[in-house]
Motif scaffolding. Structure first.
Motif, mmCIF file in Angstrom:
data_model
loop_
_atom_site.group_PDB
_atom_site.id
_atom_site.type_symbol
_atom_site.label_atom_id
_atom_site.label_comp_id
_atom_site.label_asym_id
_atom_site.label_seq_id
_atom_site.Cartn_x
_atom_site.Cartn_y
_atom_site.Cartn_z
ATOM 1 N N THR A 12 0.910 -1.140 -0.091
ATOM 2 C CA THR A 12 0.140 0.015 -0.013
ATOM 3 C C THR A 12 0.959 1.187 0.008
ATOM 4 O OG1 THR A 12 -1.555 -1.242 1.128
ATOM 5 C CG2 THR A 12 -1.965 1.222 1.331
ATOM 6 N N GLU A 13 0.570 2.343 -1.212
ATOM 7 C CA GLU A 13 1.238 3.516 -0.959
ATOM 8 C C GLU A 13 0.464 4.383 -0.139
ATOM 9 O OE1 GLU A 13 1.952 3.763 -5.043
ATOM 10 O OE2 GLU A 13 3.414 2.581 -4.991
ATOM 11 N N THR A 14 1.063 5.277 0.692
ATOM 12 C CA THR A 14 0.413 6.487 1.085
ATOM 13 C C THR A 14 0.641 7.440 0.093
ATOM 14 O OG1 THR A 14 0.379 5.659 3.491
ATOM 15 C CG2 THR A 14 0.184 8.318 2.979
ATOM 16 N N ILE A 15 1.821 7.553 -0.323
ATOM 17 C CA ILE A 15 2.035 8.652 -1.427
ATOM 18 C C ILE A 15 3.526 8.252 -2.006
ATOM 19 C CG2 ILE A 15 3.746 10.084 0.391
ATOM 20 C CD1 ILE A 15 2.538 12.500 -1.304
ATOM 21 N N ASP A 16 3.693 8.610 -3.370
ATOM 22 C CA ASP A 16 4.530 8.333 -4.145
ATOM 23 C C ASP A 16 4.724 9.115 -5.301
ATOM 24 O OD1 ASP A 16 6.965 7.102 -5.599
ATOM 25 O OD2 ASP A 16 5.486 5.411 -6.287
ATOM 26 N N THR A 17 5.371 10.610 -5.108
ATOM 27 C CA THR A 17 5.264 11.447 -5.906
ATOM 28 C C THR A 17 6.078 11.359 -7.264
ATOM 29 O OG1 THR A 17 7.189 12.631 -4.986
ATOM 30 C CG2 THR A 17 4.849 13.006 -3.919
ATOM 31 N N TYR A 18 6.809 10.347 -7.382
ATOM 32 C CA TYR A 18 7.954 10.221 -8.577
ATOM 33 C C TYR A 18 7.662 8.761 -9.145
ATOM 34 C CZ TYR A 18 10.037 14.646 -8.578
ATOM 35 O OH TYR A 18 10.237 16.130 -8.633
ATOM 36 N N GLY A 19 6.825 7.963 -8.805
ATOM 37 C CA GLY A 19 6.440 6.611 -9.067
ATOM 38 C C GLY A 19 7.646 5.603 -9.081
ATOM 39 N N GLY A 20 8.425 5.800 -7.752
ATOM 40 C CA GLY A 20 9.671 4.977 -7.820
ATOM 41 C C GLY A 20 9.270 3.646 -7.178
ATOM 42 N N HIS A 21 7.882 3.256 -6.775
ATOM 43 C CA HIS A 21 7.616 2.062 -6.270
ATOM 44 C C HIS A 21 6.349 1.348 -7.032
ATOM 45 C CE1 HIS A 21 5.116 -0.216 -3.354
ATOM 46 N NE2 HIS A 21 6.193 -0.756 -2.925
ATOM 47 N N SER A 22 6.403 0.176 -6.833
ATOM 48 C CA SER A 22 5.171 -0.755 -7.658
ATOM 49 C C SER A 22 4.579 -1.540 -6.613
ATOM 50 C CB SER A 22 5.475 -1.491 -8.659
ATOM 51 O OG SER A 22 4.723 -2.290 -9.085
ATOM 52 N N THR A 23 3.343 -1.543 -6.406
ATOM 53 C CA THR A 23 2.535 -2.486 -5.563
ATOM 54 C C THR A 23 2.153 -3.810 -6.555
ATOM 55 O OG1 THR A 23 0.278 -1.594 -6.469
ATOM 56 C CG2 THR A 23 1.421 -0.789 -4.480
ATOM 57 N N VAL A 24 2.848 -3.914 -7.617
ATOM 58 C CA VAL A 24 2.532 -5.064 -8.580
ATOM 59 C C VAL A 24 3.920 -6.024 -8.441
ATOM 60 C CG1 VAL A 24 1.969 -5.997 -10.735
ATOM 61 C CG2 VAL A 24 0.787 -4.125 -9.882
ATOM 62 N N SER A 25 5.043 -5.254 -8.613
ATOM 63 C CA SER A 25 6.289 -6.158 -8.893
ATOM 64 C C SER A 25 7.477 -5.524 -8.045
ATOM 65 C CB SER A 25 6.806 -6.197 -10.663
ATOM 66 O OG SER A 25 7.066 -4.818 -10.923
ATOM 67 N N ASN A 26 8.308 -6.125 -7.594
ATOM 68 C CA ASN A 26 9.261 -5.703 -6.797
ATOM 69 C C ASN A 26 8.688 -4.675 -5.575
ATOM 70 O OD1 ASN A 26 11.274 -7.166 -8.163
ATOM 71 N ND2 ASN A 26 11.260 -5.559 -9.614
ATOM 72 N N THR A 27 7.971 -5.332 -5.039
ATOM 73 C CA THR A 27 7.091 -4.316 -4.015
ATOM 74 C C THR A 27 7.721 -4.161 -2.630
ATOM 75 O OG1 THR A 27 6.124 -6.358 -2.877
ATOM 76 C CG2 THR A 27 4.704 -5.224 -4.616
ATOM 77 N N SER A 28 9.139 -4.724 -2.656
ATOM 78 C CA SER A 28 9.951 -4.059 -1.509
ATOM 79 C C SER A 28 10.683 -3.134 -1.654
ATOM 80 C CB SER A 28 10.885 -5.453 -1.212
ATOM 81 O OG SER A 28 11.748 -5.573 -2.243
ATOM 82 N N ARG A 29 10.823 -2.634 -2.979
ATOM 83 C CA ARG A 29 11.709 -1.481 -3.568
ATOM 84 C C ARG A 29 11.280 -0.094 -3.799
ATOM 85 N NH1 ARG A 29 14.928 -4.746 -8.240
ATOM 86 N NH2 ARG A 29 15.586 -6.503 -6.920
ATOM 87 N N TYR A 30 12.059 0.663 -3.492
ATOM 88 C CA TYR A 30 11.708 2.194 -3.991
ATOM 89 C C TYR A 30 12.982 2.318 -5.129
ATOM 90 C CZ TYR A 30 11.477 6.945 -4.806
ATOM 91 O OH TYR A 30 11.042 8.170 -5.438
ATOM 92 N N THR A 31 12.562 2.646 -6.205
ATOM 93 C CA THR A 31 13.700 2.946 -6.955
ATOM 94 C C THR A 31 13.817 4.094 -7.423
ATOM 95 O OG1 THR A 31 13.194 0.805 -8.053
ATOM 96 C CG2 THR A 31 14.262 2.296 -9.418
#
Length: 175
Positions: free
Chosen positions: A61-80
């Motif tokens: 679950t994302e509260t906020i992700d202003t630059y789209g660095g996280h995915s709730t579908v793949s590699n959900t552990s990562r912020y890129t």
């Protein structure tokens, strides 16, 4: 769309402040600062962490992700990282109640743990490990993760109960 960090221009003595200079140095800079990279992820689906191991935590679950660095579908552990710079990485691992062993949370950069970027505590209650915080320089494409660890003698699940949840925060600090 991600904004670039502004690069202030200089005006020569006797030069004029034009509309373009104003936009490039004031408007764009303030717009960037009001919309800098920020991510807050929460784990609402618990996961099992084996005894004596560190397991990267997933954030569904994302509260906020202003630059789209996280995915709730793949590699959900990562912020890129989408914009290079210095970031404050913070978060916590919440574990289910268990009276033995210790618990911990640490920061990983590109799948490697960062020396000195961990917190540890004893067991006994439903707990969120005291938050780990670390500042790192990230290049575009670098990714950060949080890992939870425990040594209760058996597998132990993370927890999602009221205020007890594993969370990760990634905040751009400066270029």
């Amino acid at each position: 769309m991600p904004l670039a960090a502004p690069n202030p221009a200089s005006v020569s003595p006797g030069g004029y402040v034009t509309g373009a200079l104003w936009n490039a140095n004031v408007y764009n800079g303030l717009t960037f600062l009001a919309n800098k990279p920020l991510f807050i992820g929460i784990q609402t689906v618990v996961q099992s962490v084996a005894n004596g191991t560190w397991q990267v935590l997933t954030f569904d679950t994302e509260t906020i992700d202003t630059y789209g660095g996280h995915s709730t579908v793949s590699n959900t552990s990562r912020y890129t990282c989408q914009l290079a710079g210095w970031y404050r990485i913070a978060g916590r691992a919440a574990f289910a109640v268990n009276g033995t062993g210790s618990r911990g949370c640490r920061v990983h950069l590109n799948a490697n743990y960062i020396q000195g970027a961990a917190t540890l505590t004893g067991a006994g209650t439903l707990m969120g490990i005291p938050e780990v915080t670390h500042t790192l320089y990230l290049n575009v494409g670098d990714y950060v993760e949080l890992a939870g660890g425990q040594n209760s003698g058996g597998s132990l699940s993370t927890a999602y109960v009221n205020e007890g949840a594993s969370m990760m925060y990634v905040i751009w600090e400066h270029a």
